[in-house]
Design an enzyme around this catalytic site. Structure first.
Site, PDB file in Angstrom:
ATOM      1  N   GLU A  72       5.601  62.654 -46.241  1.00  0.00           N
ATOM      2  CA  GLU A  72       5.501  62.112 -44.883  1.00  0.00           C
ATOM      3  C   GLU A  72       6.443  63.187 -44.069  1.00  0.00           C
ATOM      4  O   GLU A  72       7.060  62.750 -42.920  1.00  0.00           O
ATOM      5  CB  GLU A  72       6.070  60.677 -44.654  1.00  0.00           C
ATOM      6  CG  GLU A  72       5.191  59.771 -45.604  1.00  0.00           C
ATOM      7  CD  GLU A  72       6.073  58.667 -45.996  1.00  0.00           C
ATOM      8  OE1 GLU A  72       5.460  57.842 -46.930  1.00  0.00           O
ATOM      9  OE2 GLU A  72       7.071  58.436 -45.683  1.00  0.00           O
TER      10      GLU A  72
ATOM     11  N   LYS B 250       2.973  52.928 -34.446  1.00  0.00           N
ATOM     12  CA  LYS B 250       3.287  54.225 -34.256  1.00  0.00           C
ATOM     13  C   LYS B 250       2.276  55.025 -35.107  1.00  0.00           C
ATOM     14  O   LYS B 250       2.123  55.043 -36.120  1.00  0.00           O
ATOM     15  CB  LYS B 250       4.760  54.604 -34.752  1.00  0.00           C
ATOM     16  CG  LYS B 250       5.130  56.017 -34.792  1.00  0.00           C
ATOM     17  CD  LYS B 250       6.510  56.235 -35.370  1.00  0.00           C
ATOM     18  CE  LYS B 250       6.634  57.819 -35.508  1.00  0.00           C
ATOM     19  NZ  LYS B 250       7.986  58.204 -36.143  1.00  0.00           N
TER      20      LYS B 250
ATOM     21  N   HIS C  87       1.613  59.104 -40.444  1.00  0.00           N
ATOM     22  CA  HIS C  87       1.721  60.370 -40.242  1.00  0.00           C
ATOM     23  C   HIS C  87       0.777  61.133 -40.906  1.00  0.00           C
ATOM     24  O   HIS C  87       0.114  60.677 -42.021  1.00  0.00           O
ATOM     25  CB  HIS C  87       3.001  60.880 -40.742  1.00  0.00           C
ATOM     26  CG  HIS C  87       4.282  60.295 -40.127  1.00  0.00           C
ATOM     27  ND1 HIS C  87       4.762  58.968 -40.105  1.00  0.00           N
ATOM     28  CD2 HIS C  87       5.101  60.913 -38.879  1.00  0.00           C
ATOM     29  CE1 HIS C  87       5.889  58.805 -39.209  1.00  0.00           C
ATOM     30  NE2 HIS C  87       6.070  59.867 -38.614  1.00  0.00           N
TER      31      HIS C  87
END
Length: 250
Positions: A85, A169, A142
């Site tokens: 990540e 997010k 991500h």
């Protein structure tokens, strides 16, 4: 910029007012904390992201966390990123969940980032730990290679919402301006659909508009630097703050 709901991190509220600036701090030991915090003085910082993965020995993480907690009044977002990540962490999912839960029990954070694509067991245990500690969860996704299509991005955000995350997010990598537009479109749609604070970032120089004008598309916060960057495209907080003011609607 406003959302249906808001989330409080100590003295800072996500989802109300202007875009909040989150600055990563990456001390490798407690002895590095004073200098890291000193660099923030006079800087436009709303939230510290404590990158626990930069502490090479997990056994030292508690000492770093205590040094941070006792030396600043800024809210602390606890984040552990693995090498998959974009971080330095090498712990397996169970070890990662155990470490983060321990830090939450010791009240060393005001919120916790959980990469929602980890194992379901690790994610569930961290959600339970966060609830027990009374801290909000920032669920994150991500992609350091591409930008998924808008519906796929919305799917990730929908999954985060269904998990019960307090803040949603996504951070992705654009290869063209069309990719940036996909991210911004997904952000606007998600803000309307989910009514939760949202952070949506198109990384790298190409996606800079998402960091500067994200509030127009529903994003409540952005990441900036005071010193080293933790992800591609982050810019100095002092340069970013006046630009955010151009787009923020108080």
């Amino acid at each position: 910029m406003s959302t249906t709901s808001s989330v409080r991190l100590h003295t800072t509220v996500l989802g109300e007012g202007r875009t909040k600036i989150i600055v990563p701090l990456m001390p490798g030991a407690s002895s590095e904390v004073p200098a890291a915090l000193a660099a923030l003085e006079g800087q436009p910082v709303d939230i510290i992201e404590w990158r626990v993965d930069h502490v090479a020995d997990p056994e030292l993480a508690v000492g770093v966390g205590v040094a941070l907690r006792t030396s600043t009044s800024l809210p602390i977002l606890l984040t552990y990123r693995t090498d998959r990540e974009g971080g330095l962490g090498t712990l397996p999912d169970d070890g990662y969940a155990e470490l983060v839960a321990r830090l939450l029990r010791l009240e060393l954070a005001d919120a916790v980032d959980v990469e929602y694509s980890r194992s379901a067991v690790a994610v569930a245990s961290l959600l339970d730990a966060a609830q027990a500690a009374g801290v909000p969860v920032v669920a994150s996704f991500h992609d350091f290679h591409t930008t998924p299509a808008r519906e796929a991005l919305l799917g990730h955000l929908r999954a985060q919402d269904e998990l019960g995350a307090d803040v949603l997010k996504i951070a992705v990598t654009p290869r063209s301006s069309v990719d940036v537009a996909e991210l911004l479109g997904a952000s606007a749609a998600a803000s309307a659909e989910f009514g939760k604070p949202l952070i949506a970032i198109s990384m790298g120089g190409l996606g800079l508009v998402s960091r500067v004008a994200g509030s127009v598309f529903g994003s409540c916060a952005t990441f900036a630097t005071v010193g080293a960057a933790s992800a591609p495209g982050q810019v100095p907080a002092a340069e970013l703050a006046p630009l955010l003011g151009v787009f923020d609607a108080e």
